[in-house]
Enzyme design. Sequence first.
Site, mmCIF file in Angstrom:
data_model
loop_
_atom_site.group_PDB
_atom_site.id
_atom_site.type_symbol
_atom_site.label_atom_id
_atom_site.label_comp_id
_atom_site.label_asym_id
_atom_site.label_seq_id
_atom_site.Cartn_x
_atom_site.Cartn_y
_atom_site.Cartn_z
ATOM 1 N N HIS A 71 0.858 -1.187 0.000
ATOM 2 C CA HIS A 71 0.000 0.000 0.000
ATOM 3 C C HIS A 71 0.894 1.238 0.000
ATOM 4 O O HIS A 71 2.027 1.196 0.496
ATOM 5 C CB HIS A 71 -0.891 0.023 1.238
ATOM 6 N N GLU A 73 0.912 3.859 1.794
ATOM 7 C CA GLU A 73 1.349 4.250 3.137
ATOM 8 C C GLU A 73 2.506 3.381 3.621
ATOM 9 O O GLU A 73 3.483 3.876 4.188
ATOM 10 C CB GLU A 73 0.201 4.127 4.153
ATOM 11 N N CYS A 101 -6.279 1.780 5.673
ATOM 12 C CA CYS A 101 -6.889 0.534 6.135
ATOM 13 C C CYS A 101 -6.339 0.193 7.516
ATOM 14 O O CYS A 101 -5.453 0.873 8.035
ATOM 15 C CB CYS A 101 -6.592 -0.590 5.143
ATOM 16 N N CYS A 104 -2.477 -0.384 7.571
ATOM 17 C CA CYS A 104 -1.714 0.862 7.462
ATOM 18 C C CYS A 104 -1.883 1.734 8.701
ATOM 19 O O CYS A 104 -0.916 2.345 9.167
ATOM 20 C CB CYS A 104 -2.130 1.617 6.205
#
Length: 167
Positions: A71, A73, A101, A104
């Site tokens: 991801h 992040e 999410c 993260c």
Amino acid sequence: MRRQFLHLMTDNNNPIIDPPIDPMEAAFEQARKAKARGEVPIGAVLVDTNTGKILAAHGNRIEELYDPTAHAEMLAIREATLKRQSPRLINCDLYVTLEPCAMCAQAISFARVRRLYFAAYDPKGGGDDHGPRIYTHSTCHHTPEVIGGLREQEAARMLQIFFRNKR
């Protein structure tokens, strides 16, 4: 937050001051790059609040790297911690185009990010304002200050168009 300005000279020796780099715009640029690679258009930028400099900027790379944890992040946190040679990102702010999410959000807590700014809320997969609400748990090690909804409509539209075109 301190911002850096680039000073340029015109032909008649008058200085021009370029506008400062907007971290959320930089996150949107990363989201656009992710979209161009066929990834879900999410971008993240980590900023050192002492200098105003961007430490890391990434878009999603889940498909490209065959990595469900790639991801935006997570990639930004990994790069910034390597640059700082520390697992803690004290005095750093994270700008993301979508509410992080749960995975993260937990990484943001573990990294001790000072402040989290995000654009669109994620009612289905968010880990802060929606879903598990990671930062409200008593077992959460660190709770960043969270500011959501920045350029929310723009981010939501980008995601809606991406998924509409996928169908």
